[in-house]
Design a protein around this motif. Structure first.
Motif, PDB file in Angstrom:
ATOM      1  N   ARG A  87      24.258  29.345  50.622  1.00  0.00           N
ATOM      2  CA  ARG A  87      24.544  30.578  50.063  1.00  0.00           C
ATOM      3  C   ARG A  87      25.498  31.328  51.032  1.00  0.00           C
ATOM      4  NH1 ARG A  87      20.374  33.192  45.628  1.00  0.00           N
ATOM      5  NH2 ARG A  87      20.565  31.439  44.096  1.00  0.00           N
TER       6      ARG A  87
ATOM      7  N   GLU B   3      27.120  31.584  45.447  1.00  0.00           N
ATOM      8  CA  GLU B   3      26.601  30.156  45.620  1.00  0.00           C
ATOM      9  C   GLU B   3      27.605  29.099  46.160  1.00  0.00           C
ATOM     10  OE1 GLU B   3      23.320  28.127  45.534  1.00  0.00           O
ATOM     11  OE2 GLU B   3      23.195  29.749  44.040  1.00  0.00           O
TER      12      GLU B   3
ATOM     13  N   ALA C 280      26.024  34.126  42.626  1.00  0.00           N
ATOM     14  CA  ALA C 280      24.936  33.344  42.304  1.00  0.00           C
ATOM     15  C   ALA C 280      24.112  33.906  41.134  1.00  0.00           C
ATOM     16  CB  ALA C 280      24.141  33.358  43.749  1.00  0.00           C
TER      17      ALA C 280
END
Length: 229
Positions: free
Chosen positions: A42, A83, A119
């Motif tokens: 991430r 992400e 994300a």
């Protein structure tokens, strides 16, 4: 590489990709302070001018990229966990080249902005700013395993348990117990990514037995500790 950084900010946007290990970052915005736990695979977007500090596991590998606000057509207005995808990973690796020409950099940055997506789980925790509970917050941030219960804190601070609970709820939307549990689990992620075993992390964080820790971990993250180790 240092394992922690003091509070600072940049005049440009920063995207920090955690390639290996875990990074914890405290950030300050107009809405208050947040604690982000950024796991392997991430990245976190930090808008220009955002005060932040950081701490990483000893085995961390980071890759960061900086973007001029004048050349950023689309950007998150607040710190945001992203992400990573294979395309984004390739782009950041490309942007890290020191010999990259300005025109090539501009083209790569344009594609980054096209594929940048937040994300689904930001895995952030609001940090209370109520002065009545500053001592509690500072103690727990320094030692998430601190076992002191709510009544003990209230007695030491000379205020009621209801006042402590209200201060946490008003600042974070969580009770004292919920906030401490969430903080412990975020610290657990850091310990697990550094190679500690589940039972070791359970002991370090003060859980009576590993099964209790595993249940708490799943409740906060939706995963088992083994899934992030």
């Amino acid at each position: 590489m240092p394992t922690d950084w003091p509070w600072h900010s940049h005049s440009v946007h920063e995207l920090v990709w955690v390639r290996h290990g875990t990074m914890t970052s405290r950030v300050r915005t107009d809405d208050g302070e947040q604690l982000f736990t950024v796991q392997e695979g991430r990245a976190v977007w930090l808008p220009a001018g955002t005060p932040h500090s950081g701490q990483v596991t000893a085995n961390v590998i980071l890759c960061d990229a900086f973007f001029s606000p004048e050349r950023t057509p689309v950007a998150f207005l607040r710190p945001t966990v992203v992400e990573m995808t294979p395309v984004l990973e390739s782009l950041l690796t490309h942007l890290a080249r020191p010999d990259l020409a300005d025109a090539a950099r501009a083209r790569a940055e344009a594609v980054v902005f096209d594929v940048l997506e937040p994300a689904a789980d930001q895995f952030s925790l609001p940090v209370p700013d109520d002065p009545r509970i500053t001592r509690i917050v500072d103690t727990l941030l320094a030692d998430p395993a601190c076992p002191r219960a709510l009544d003990g804190w209230a007695r030491d601070l000379g205020i009621s348990e209801r006042t402590v609970t209200r201060a946490f709820r008003e600042s974070t939307g969580l009770t004292y117990g919920q906030w401490r549990q969430s903080l412990r689990i975020r610290h657990a992620v850091t310990l697990l990514s550094a190679g500690h075993r589940v039972h070791e992390v359970s002991d370090q964080l003060g859980y009576t037995q590993p099964s209790t820790f595993i249940a708490a971990f799943h409740k906060v993250t939706g995963k088992t500790p083994g899934a992030v180790a």
